[in-house]
Structure formats: C-alpha cells, structure tokens
Design a protein around this motif. Sequence first.
Motif, PDB file in Angstrom:
ATOM      1  N   ALA A 170       0.834  -1.206   0.000  1.00 53.53           N
ATOM      2  CA  ALA A 170       0.000   0.000   0.000  1.00 53.53           C
ATOM      3  C   ALA A 170       0.868   1.255   0.000  1.00 53.53           C
ATOM      4  N   ILE A 171       1.918   1.236   0.816  1.00 53.50           N
ATOM      5  CA  ILE A 171       2.832   2.380   0.864  1.00 53.50           C
ATOM      6  C   ILE A 171       3.493   2.584  -0.500  1.00 53.50           C
ATOM      7  N   ALA A 172       3.904   1.484  -1.128  1.00 50.66           N
ATOM      8  CA  ALA A 172       4.527   1.584  -2.454  1.00 50.66           C
ATOM      9  C   ALA A 172       3.561   2.191  -3.468  1.00 50.66           C
ATOM     10  N   TYR A 173       2.295   1.798  -3.425  1.00 48.61           N
ATOM     11  CA  TYR A 173       1.308   2.400  -4.325  1.00 48.61           C
ATOM     12  C   TYR A 173       1.152   3.888  -4.026  1.00 48.61           C
ATOM     13  N   GLY A 174       1.221   4.228  -2.739  1.00 45.84           N
ATOM     14  CA  GLY A 174       1.052   5.631  -2.349  1.00 45.84           C
ATOM     15  C   GLY A 174       2.181   6.529  -2.808  1.00 45.84           C
TER      16      GLY A 174
END
Length: 137
Positions: free
Chosen positions: A91-95
Amino acid sequence: MRLRITTAGTKIATITAWYIGIVVVTLTLGLTTTPVAGYIAAVGLPVAMVWFCTRTFRGDSEDVAPPRAWWRMTERPASGYVLGALFAAQAIAYGIAPASWAEPVVRAAAFTAAAVIAAGYLNSSARLTRGDVRAAD
C-alpha cells in the motif's frame, strides 16, 4: 461439500496458478484494450485471490467442515502479521509510486485494496492472538 485446501503443495500450486492468471489477464487486457483495463485487473484479481485463499485454505489445527469466522484469514497469528506487513508495504509503495504509473483513480484503488487487505490480516492476527477462535459468526 465446500472446497478446502489443506496441503502446503496444493496451497503453493493454487497461489502460483492465481499469479500466473493475474499476469496473463492483466497483460492481455492492458495490451488488447486499454491500459486502464489492465490496471483494474491488476487491482481486482489479487483481491479476489486473497478472498479465495482465506476462505479455502485451512491449517492443521482448523476444522475443515465449517466456514471460517468472517474475520479470520489465517490459521495462526504469525502468518497474518507477516502478510499484513507485506500488504501494508505494498500500500505504501502504491502511495509513493510515480504519478506516471497509472491513472490517479487506479492508484488510489490499488492503495486502498492493499491497505484494506493489510488491515484484515492484522485484525485477524490480533483476534487470534487474544484467543478469539470461534467458528463462523
């Protein structure tokens, strides 16, 4: 009788087949229709895979006949904590992905899907840690 997957080899084969299917469908849609269709498949199909696996995979300590409690995603807390951390990292990577990676709506959907899955795994493990192992609610 409900489908239950209990052996490690079958679980690995199932996850491998899902990933191959996700890649094939995502690339096919992305190359033959629009990139957005591929992005949508890249978000939706992993969510379907997680749902399928959490409902059908069973560990040695679990009864295979009844359905799992709605909140339970793993046999033991440790695996849920690991998977929760991995999905949180995703999720952090997508963010923080570059803006050119995908349309903003698709990026938001990917972030949200990974974050919700992470929260589900972490909630499941927290409940298992405190000993809440009731059958399906």
